[in-house]
Design a protein around this motif. Structure first.
Motif, mmCIF file in Angstrom:
data_model
loop_
_atom_site.group_PDB
_atom_site.id
_atom_site.type_symbol
_atom_site.label_atom_id
_atom_site.label_comp_id
_atom_site.label_asym_id
_atom_site.label_seq_id
_atom_site.Cartn_x
_atom_site.Cartn_y
_atom_site.Cartn_z
ATOM 1 N N SER A 1 9.352 4.138 -4.236
ATOM 2 C CA SER A 1 9.166 5.588 -4.322
ATOM 3 C C SER A 1 8.522 5.910 -5.661
ATOM 4 N N ARG A 2 7.997 7.124 -5.736
ATOM 5 C CA ARG A 2 7.418 7.613 -6.982
ATOM 6 C C ARG A 2 7.782 9.077 -7.134
ATOM 7 N N GLY A 3 8.514 9.396 -8.186
ATOM 8 C CA GLY A 3 8.879 10.774 -8.461
ATOM 9 C C GLY A 3 8.310 11.238 -9.778
ATOM 10 N N PRO A 4 8.513 12.496 -10.125
ATOM 11 C CA PRO A 4 7.989 13.019 -11.398
ATOM 12 C C PRO A 4 8.660 12.356 -12.593
ATOM 13 N N GLY B 1 8.684 7.118 -0.247
ATOM 14 C CA GLY B 1 8.714 5.775 0.299
ATOM 15 C C GLY B 1 8.538 5.694 1.798
ATOM 16 N N SER B 2 8.370 6.828 2.479
ATOM 17 C CA SER B 2 8.250 6.805 3.939
ATOM 18 C C SER B 2 6.894 6.282 4.411
ATOM 19 N N ASP B 3 5.895 6.266 3.539
ATOM 20 C CA ASP B 3 4.552 5.804 3.926
ATOM 21 C C ASP B 3 4.173 4.532 3.178
ATOM 22 N N ARG C 1 0.860 -1.191 0.000
ATOM 23 C CA ARG C 1 0.000 0.000 0.000
ATOM 24 C C ARG C 1 0.889 1.231 0.000
ATOM 25 N N ALA C 2 0.657 2.125 -0.961
ATOM 26 C CA ALA C 2 1.478 3.326 -1.116
ATOM 27 C C ALA C 2 0.579 4.508 -1.457
ATOM 28 N N PRO C 3 1.016 5.713 -1.119
ATOM 29 C CA PRO C 3 0.241 6.900 -1.522
ATOM 30 C C PRO C 3 0.148 6.995 -3.037
ATOM 31 N N GLN C 4 -0.971 7.517 -3.520
ATOM 32 C CA GLN C 4 -1.133 7.676 -4.968
ATOM 33 C C GLN C 4 -0.227 8.767 -5.525
#
Length: 637
Positions: free
Chosen positions: A584-587, A496-498, A488-491
């Motif tokens: 993680s998710r970046g631009p 990556g902290s959550d 489960r990760a933020p949209q």
């Protein structure tokens, strides 16, 4: 469930699959040039998401607008407003034989233009846009035109009529074979809403078209992955509302007119709710043996159907309130349908009859109201002739996992979704003879009435996507293997902290997988269920997006990003895992960079920088990627 909701998002995967990191060349726009992979993308749109054009000459009295060959019918709001009776003639089908109106016929348009904008125009275009913005994405990333193939169809027809009149499934088979010859590799299938039902029928039809020993070989050669977006795998209760009360979907027509139109379509029953515990005889076996070559496909339900309530749904999907003031003899079918609901104590009170999903799909409900609703005979005829007696498949049965190499099932959750209705006679003639007196909603694990009161029932762990209930969307969790990894990760973009991860979770057949994970009330999450153990050569993943609307999920930039990353990772020769990392998710694009007013700088400073170009009108527009998208994608191998 309207195809406006068509699977725009799907396009995302096309371009990412047609562009791999191995191709490697960078452009100053942050995209890719150079070689492309061999994969193609085939789009199967949803309900009402293909343009229909006139194939007749129809003079419309009292209106300056007539219908001529190739004029838009679906959707032309100008003619709908100025000549609604003419427009209806071009839309309606004969409810029994599914033929066109004597004065006007319509046929589906072809190509990408058929699904880009339903009603092109300065004002109506953006309101009816389905694929337009995502096609622009494809162009931005340098995708060739022959890598994206639309498979539009006449969404008014039942599956058998699609093949009988338009040989649609033959054409679809040729489309896959042509894509293989043209590009040299298999295709990605992207389907949204009703498009998933169409694709399921195609796979069953294909079994009868290809020699049994070559069936799996054909699938492996022609289909690399299947992306099922917003699939109504056990049907949708909204179909009942559209059939008995009318659903306008925002069109400037009355509910009665909408009901009249919707009820003439053979596809109106294709998305009816049905029980997950009831199946019919194996039609495939029937074609290749002397066993049961004649006769009606009867439902066979397992013991669970009669041991639990509501056929595996949260509540009874339809409830009818019958006035009894005129005596029992006025409603013989109602009285015979459910004698247990009647009481000899007082016939002056209305009689309440409740019907489960099984009783809708097997015709019990329509037989019960046959003496009260003139349209029920038509519905019962279509149900039996077009679905129960279908020579390929009864679509109103549970769908087992297709024998495809890679399957991704994607849907929204935790939105307020209709799961049951209360109807009562209105006293008006057809098509306005029913009114909705109450609606049952599911919302985040509870059931509510329209007035907001809690309702007893059997709600799921989550709710649906505002159109399809959770139990129908999440049926594809049964396609997962015995061990599942859950993340489960933020949209939104995150560091990556959550992130929460549960590995090797046991998965039991026909049991929902409910992760014991925390949620922040202000954060929208995306939950990934991915095979840890599965059949060799087969992968399955389920993605749940918090608050993603059924019709708008195809426009979600979050889903677009995930499709891009997953398909890019899937085709990369140096990938290190079965699925793309969620760490993680970046631009990934200049558009993903924005100005952080609190820190007076561009957000994501490790990836974005302030770089003004002539024509920028605000600070956020001047925030751009430091490196190309090709470099950024290397973090996700």
């Amino acid at each position: 469930m309207r195809g406006h909701h068509a699977a725009t998002i799907i396009v995302a995967s096309f371009f990412l699959l047609t562009t791999t990191a191995a191709d490697g060349a960078k452009t100053n726009a942050g995209g890719f040039t150079g070689g492309h992979s061999k994969l193609s993308g085939i789009i199967i749109p949803g309900f009402a998401s293909t343009q229909l054009r006139a194939w007749s000459i129809l003079d419309c009295p009292y209106s300056p607008l007539d219908f001529n060959p190739l004029d838009l019918v679906w959707l032309d709001t100008t003619k709908l407003l100025s000549a609604v009776n003419c427009w209806l003639k071009c839309m309606l089908l004969d409810p029994y034989n599914q033929t066109d109106h004597a004065e006007c016929k319509s046929r589906p348009d072809s190509g990408l233009s058929a699904i880009t904008e339903l009603d092109p125009g300065y004002i109506t275009g953006p309101l009816s846009s389905v694929w337009k913005e995502w096609v622009k994405w494809c162009i931005e990333f340098g995708i060739e035109a022959n890598a994206i193939i639309a498979a539009p169809y006449d969404w008014r027809l039942s599956p058998a009529k699609l093949e009988e009149r338009d040989i649609y499934f033959h054409k679809l088979k040729i489309t896959f074979e042509t894509a293989l010859k043209l590009r040299g590799g298999p295709s990605l299938v992207f389907a949204h809403s009703l498009g998933n039902n169409v694709f399921r029928y195609f796979l069953e039809w294909l079994k009868l078209e290809i020699a049994p020993k070559n069936y799996i070989k054909w699938l492996d050669e022609h289909i690399h992955a299947y992306f099922a977006v917003g699939a109504p795998l056990l049907g949708s209760v909204e179909t009942i509302k559209a059939t008995f009360s009318g659903a306008t979907f925002g069109l400037p027509v009355s509910e009665g007119t909408a009901r009249l139109m919707f009820s003439s379509f053979g596809s109106s029953l294709w998305m009816m709710p049905f029980s997950k515990h009831c199946r019919t005889e194996n039609v495939y076996l029937k074609h290749f043996s002397a066993w049961n070559k004649k006769g009606h496909q009867t439902y066979h339900c397992d013991d669970h159907e009669f041991q639990i309530n509501y056929s595996g749904w949260p509540t009874n999907v339809v409830n009818i309130e019958i006035p009894t003031t005129r005596g029992d003899e006025a409603y013989p079918s109602f009285i015979g349908a459910a004698p247990a609901n009647l009481s000899d104590m007082d016939y002056a009170f209305p009689t309440h009859l409740s019907f489960s999903a099984r009783e809708v799909s097997d015709g019990t409900f329509f037989r019960s109201i046959s003496d009260y609703d003139p349209d029920s005979q038509r519905l019962l005829y279509q149900l039996e002739e077009l679905y129960h007696k279908d020579p390929v498949l009864n679509p109103l049965t549970p769908w087992d996992r297709p024998p495809l190499k890679n399957i991704f099932c994607i849907y929204g959750i935790d939105s307020k979704t209709e799961v049951g209705y209360y109807f009562a006679p209105s006293g008006k003639p057809y098509p306005d003879n029913w009114i909705i007196t109450d609606v049952i909603y599911e919302l985040e694990g509870s059931l509510y009435s329209r007035s907001g009161n809690l309702v007893d029932g059997d709600p799921g762990a989550a709710s649906g996507d505002e159109t399809v209930p959770y139990n129908s969307l999440s049926w594809c969790k049964n396609w997962l293997g015995p061990k599942v990894n859950i993340t489960r990760a933020p949209q939104s973009e995150h560091d990556g902290s959550d992130i929460q991860v549960h590995l090797d979770v046991d998965h039991h057949p026909e049991m929902d997988i409910i992760p014991n994970m925390t949620r922040s009330p202000r954060v929208k999450y995306m939950t990934y269920y991915e095979d840890s153990e599965s059949v060799p050569g087969r992968r399955t993943a389920v993605w749940e997006l918090d608050k993603a609307n059924h019709r708008n999920i195809v426009r979600s930039p979050i889903l677009m990003r995930e499709l891009w990353l997953e398909t890019w990772h899937d085709t990369h020769p140096d990938k290190k895992s079965n699925f793309v990392t969620k760490a993680s998710r970046g631009p990934l694009r200049d558009e993903d960079c924005y100005w952080d007013y609190g820190k007076a700088r561009c957000a994501w400073p490790e990836h974005c920088e302030y770089r003004y170009l002539f024509g920028d009108v605000h600070l956020g527009q001047s925030c751009r990627l430091k490196n190309s998208s090709a470099d950024l994608l290397l973090h996700y191998i």
